[in-house]
Design a protein around this motif. Structure first.
Motif, PDB file in Angstrom:
ATOM      1  N   LEU A 140       0.787  -1.247  -0.045  1.00  0.00           N
ATOM      2  CA  LEU A 140      -0.149  -0.062   0.071  1.00  0.00           C
ATOM      3  C   LEU A 140       0.950   1.157  -0.064  1.00  0.00           C
ATOM      4  CD1 LEU A 140      -2.860   1.110   0.085  1.00  0.00           C
ATOM      5  CD2 LEU A 140      -2.632   1.012   2.626  1.00  0.00           C
ATOM      6  N   THR A 141       1.989   1.291   0.866  1.00  0.00           N
ATOM      7  CA  THR A 141       2.787   2.245   0.695  1.00  0.00           C
ATOM      8  C   THR A 141       3.578   2.583  -0.603  1.00  0.00           C
ATOM      9  OG1 THR A 141       4.695   1.081   1.668  1.00  0.00           O
ATOM     10  CG2 THR A 141       3.196   2.308   3.194  1.00  0.00           C
ATOM     11  N   SER A 142       3.953   1.550  -1.296  1.00  0.00           N
ATOM     12  CA  SER A 142       4.411   1.703  -2.631  1.00  0.00           C
ATOM     13  C   SER A 142       3.487   2.588  -3.547  1.00  0.00           C
ATOM     14  CB  SER A 142       4.989   0.403  -3.091  1.00  0.00           C
ATOM     15  OG  SER A 142       3.836  -0.449  -3.439  1.00  0.00           O
ATOM     16  N   ILE A 143       2.177   2.159  -3.419  1.00  0.00           N
ATOM     17  CA  ILE A 143       1.058   2.597  -4.270  1.00  0.00           C
ATOM     18  C   ILE A 143       0.892   3.997  -4.099  1.00  0.00           C
ATOM     19  CG2 ILE A 143      -1.223   2.650  -4.961  1.00  0.00           C
ATOM     20  CD1 ILE A 143      -1.233  -0.176  -4.489  1.00  0.00           C
ATOM     21  N   VAL A 144       1.236   4.488  -2.839  1.00  0.00           N
ATOM     22  CA  VAL A 144       0.818   5.832  -2.254  1.00  0.00           C
ATOM     23  C   VAL A 144       2.124   6.708  -2.869  1.00  0.00           C
ATOM     24  CG1 VAL A 144       0.925   7.318  -0.397  1.00  0.00           C
ATOM     25  CG2 VAL A 144      -0.690   5.457  -0.506  1.00  0.00           C
ATOM     26  N   SER A 145       3.437   6.184  -2.743  1.00  0.00           N
ATOM     27  CA  SER A 145       4.587   6.728  -3.155  1.00  0.00           C
ATOM     28  C   SER A 145       4.661   6.917  -4.617  1.00  0.00           C
ATOM     29  CB  SER A 145       5.645   6.133  -2.600  1.00  0.00           C
ATOM     30  OG  SER A 145       5.902   4.855  -3.084  1.00  0.00           O
ATOM     31  N   THR A 146       4.301   5.851  -5.408  1.00  0.00           N
ATOM     32  CA  THR A 146       4.115   5.897  -6.846  1.00  0.00           C
ATOM     33  C   THR A 146       2.966   7.272  -7.284  1.00  0.00           C
ATOM     34  OG1 THR A 146       4.556   3.714  -6.917  1.00  0.00           O
ATOM     35  CG2 THR A 146       3.605   4.871  -9.109  1.00  0.00           C
ATOM     36  N   ILE A 147       2.100   7.148  -6.567  1.00  0.00           N
ATOM     37  CA  ILE A 147       0.937   8.190  -6.999  1.00  0.00           C
ATOM     38  C   ILE A 147       1.389   9.726  -6.507  1.00  0.00           C
ATOM     39  CG2 ILE A 147      -1.260   9.120  -6.548  1.00  0.00           C
ATOM     40  CD1 ILE A 147      -2.228   6.261  -6.207  1.00  0.00           C
ATOM     41  N   SER A 148       2.042   9.765  -5.405  1.00  0.00           N
ATOM     42  CA  SER A 148       2.847  10.945  -4.930  1.00  0.00           C
ATOM     43  C   SER A 148       4.018  11.455  -6.090  1.00  0.00           C
ATOM     44  CB  SER A 148       3.272  10.814  -3.677  1.00  0.00           C
ATOM     45  OG  SER A 148       2.390  10.551  -2.816  1.00  0.00           O
ATOM     46  N   LEU A 149       4.746  10.556  -6.437  1.00  0.00           N
ATOM     47  CA  LEU A 149       5.677  10.861  -7.433  1.00  0.00           C
ATOM     48  C   LEU A 149       4.997  11.367  -8.946  1.00  0.00           C
ATOM     49  CD1 LEU A 149       8.389   8.142  -6.823  1.00  0.00           C
ATOM     50  CD2 LEU A 149       8.660  10.604  -6.509  1.00  0.00           C
ATOM     51  N   ILE A 150       3.928  10.707  -9.177  1.00  0.00           N
ATOM     52  CA  ILE A 150       3.180  11.057 -10.392  1.00  0.00           C
ATOM     53  C   ILE A 150       2.690  12.529 -10.494  1.00  0.00           C
ATOM     54  CG2 ILE A 150       1.280  10.650 -12.058  1.00  0.00           C
ATOM     55  CD1 ILE A 150       1.996   7.514 -11.443  1.00  0.00           C
ATOM     56  N   LEU A 151       1.924  12.845  -9.011  1.00  0.00           N
ATOM     57  CA  LEU A 151       1.564  14.094  -8.775  1.00  0.00           C
ATOM     58  C   LEU A 151       2.520  15.115  -9.091  1.00  0.00           C
ATOM     59  CD1 LEU A 151      -1.285  12.983  -6.358  1.00  0.00           C
ATOM     60  CD2 LEU A 151      -1.640  13.915  -8.635  1.00  0.00           C
ATOM     61  N   ILE A 152       3.716  14.900  -8.120  1.00  0.00           N
ATOM     62  CA  ILE A 152       4.895  15.797  -8.038  1.00  0.00           C
ATOM     63  C   ILE A 152       5.423  16.005  -9.607  1.00  0.00           C
ATOM     64  CG2 ILE A 152       7.324  16.273  -7.384  1.00  0.00           C
ATOM     65  CD1 ILE A 152       6.341  14.860  -4.969  1.00  0.00           C
ATOM     66  N   PHE A 153       5.454  15.135 -10.443  1.00  0.00           N
ATOM     67  CA  PHE A 153       6.129  15.279 -11.692  1.00  0.00           C
ATOM     68  C   PHE A 153       5.116  15.857 -12.530  1.00  0.00           C
ATOM     69  CE2 PHE A 153       6.451  13.655 -16.157  1.00  0.00           C
ATOM     70  CZ  PHE A 153       7.842  13.993 -16.461  1.00  0.00           C
ATOM     71  N   THR A 154       3.819  15.659 -12.383  1.00  0.00           N
ATOM     72  CA  THR A 154       2.835  16.417 -13.348  1.00  0.00           C
ATOM     73  C   THR A 154       2.732  17.754 -12.795  1.00  0.00           C
ATOM     74  OG1 THR A 154       1.531  14.366 -13.234  1.00  0.00           O
ATOM     75  CG2 THR A 154       0.426  16.018 -14.141  1.00  0.00           C
ATOM     76  N   THR A 155       2.726  18.198 -11.577  1.00  0.00           N
ATOM     77  CA  THR A 155       2.745  19.540 -11.044  1.00  0.00           C
ATOM     78  C   THR A 155       3.970  20.201 -11.446  1.00  0.00           C
ATOM     79  OG1 THR A 155       1.453  18.768  -8.970  1.00  0.00           O
ATOM     80  CG2 THR A 155       2.586  20.903  -9.159  1.00  0.00           C
ATOM     81  N   LEU A 156       5.013  19.601 -11.432  1.00  0.00           N
ATOM     82  CA  LEU A 156       6.184  20.429 -12.019  1.00  0.00           C
ATOM     83  C   LEU A 156       6.136  20.396 -13.668  1.00  0.00           C
ATOM     84  CD1 LEU A 156       9.281  18.994 -10.183  1.00  0.00           C
ATOM     85  CD2 LEU A 156       8.292  21.074  -9.859  1.00  0.00           C
ATOM     86  N   ALA A 157       5.626  19.657 -14.234  1.00  0.00           N
ATOM     87  CA  ALA A 157       5.590  19.942 -15.710  1.00  0.00           C
ATOM     88  C   ALA A 157       4.428  20.917 -16.009  1.00  0.00           C
ATOM     89  CB  ALA A 157       5.180  18.379 -16.456  1.00  0.00           C
ATOM     90  N   ILE A 158       3.433  20.880 -15.433  1.00  0.00           N
ATOM     91  CA  ILE A 158       2.529  21.963 -15.739  1.00  0.00           C
ATOM     92  C   ILE A 158       3.058  23.399 -15.467  1.00  0.00           C
ATOM     93  CG2 ILE A 158       0.185  23.061 -14.857  1.00  0.00           C
ATOM     94  CD1 ILE A 158      -0.764  20.085 -14.571  1.00  0.00           C
ATOM     95  N   LEU A 159       3.672  23.536 -14.040  1.00  0.00           N
ATOM     96  CA  LEU A 159       4.408  24.679 -13.822  1.00  0.00           C
ATOM     97  C   LEU A 159       5.501  25.155 -14.995  1.00  0.00           C
ATOM     98  CD1 LEU A 159       4.829  24.290  -9.894  1.00  0.00           C
ATOM     99  CD2 LEU A 159       3.177  26.008 -11.203  1.00  0.00           C
ATOM    100  N   ILE A 160       6.266  24.299 -15.302  1.00  0.00           N
ATOM    101  CA  ILE A 160       7.282  24.647 -16.415  1.00  0.00           C
ATOM    102  C   ILE A 160       6.664  25.084 -17.486  1.00  0.00           C
ATOM    103  CG2 ILE A 160       9.022  23.646 -17.847  1.00  0.00           C
ATOM    104  CD1 ILE A 160       9.761  21.872 -15.486  1.00  0.00           C
ATOM    105  N   LEU A 161       5.517  24.118 -18.267  1.00  0.00           N
ATOM    106  CA  LEU A 161       4.883  24.826 -19.141  1.00  0.00           C
ATOM    107  C   LEU A 161       4.238  26.180 -18.992  1.00  0.00           C
ATOM    108  CD1 LEU A 161       3.226  21.320 -20.514  1.00  0.00           C
ATOM    109  CD2 LEU A 161       5.186  22.691 -21.605  1.00  0.00           C
TER     110      LEU A 161
END
Length: 181
Positions: free
Chosen positions: A1-22
């Motif tokens: 369960l913690t690996s799923i949460v950490s994977t989702i967190s990484l995806i959200l962080i990466f998506t947020t950074l990509a949106i901010l850069i664009l």
């Protein structure tokens, strides 16, 4: 369960950074285009909904879908605000999208007339490309305006037309017989 949460967190962080850069890339392009048209309020390009005001500022007065628009800078913000109204919201949202694409086309047509339709189609089907297109147009404008002789530190003064005189480089330690040319 913690690996799923950490994977989702990484995806959200990466998506947020990509949106901010664009967003930042598009804001720099819009700021440059507005600033080169000697428009005040160019700094609104960096404010989340202020960028819609900048689309109209760049164009000044334009013709959109066969209608003359005297102040296109108020068009997108007004449609955005009216999209929250109860009964006209969906209609205003559709009209907002169409007007934004129409203003984008006018900007593309003003800066790159040969490729305006291609760039608009690319912006529609690949919306992630739009910030890069706007930034590319502003960089093209920079290369057209720079004469490759003026030092870059003086370019901002001459582009913003603070002064109409020729620029001179001053020294803190002036010497009578050694002046830069």
């Amino acid at each position: 369960l913690t690996s799923i949460v950490s994977t989702i967190s990484l995806i959200l962080i990466f998506t947020t950074l990509a949106i901010l850069i664009l967003y930042f890339i598009r804001s720099i392009g819009l700021y440059t285009l507005a600033r080169n048209n000697n428009r005040s309020f160019a700094w609104l390009a960096f404010i989340p909904f202020g960028c819609f005001f900048i689309y109209g500022i760049i164009l000044k007065r334009t013709r959109l879908f066969g209608v003359d628009v005297d102040h296109p800078e108020y068009l997108l913000p007004a449609l955005l605000l009216s999209s929250f109204l109860p009964y006209v919201g969906p209609f205003a949202t559709i009209l907002f999208i169409l007007c934004k694409l129409g203003l984008l086309y006018r900007i593309y047509e003003m800066k790159t007339p040969k490729y305006a339709i291609s760039l608009l189609v690319l912006s529609i089907f690949m919306p992630l490309a739009q910030p890069f297109i706007i930034y590319g147009i502003s960089k093209k404008l920079f290369s057209e305006l720079w004469d490759k002789r003026t030092p870059l530190r003086l370019l901002g003064i001459s582009l913003t037309q603070i002064t109409a005189e020729d620029n001179t480089q001053l020294s803190f330690f002036p010497t009578e017989n050694k002046e830069k040319e």
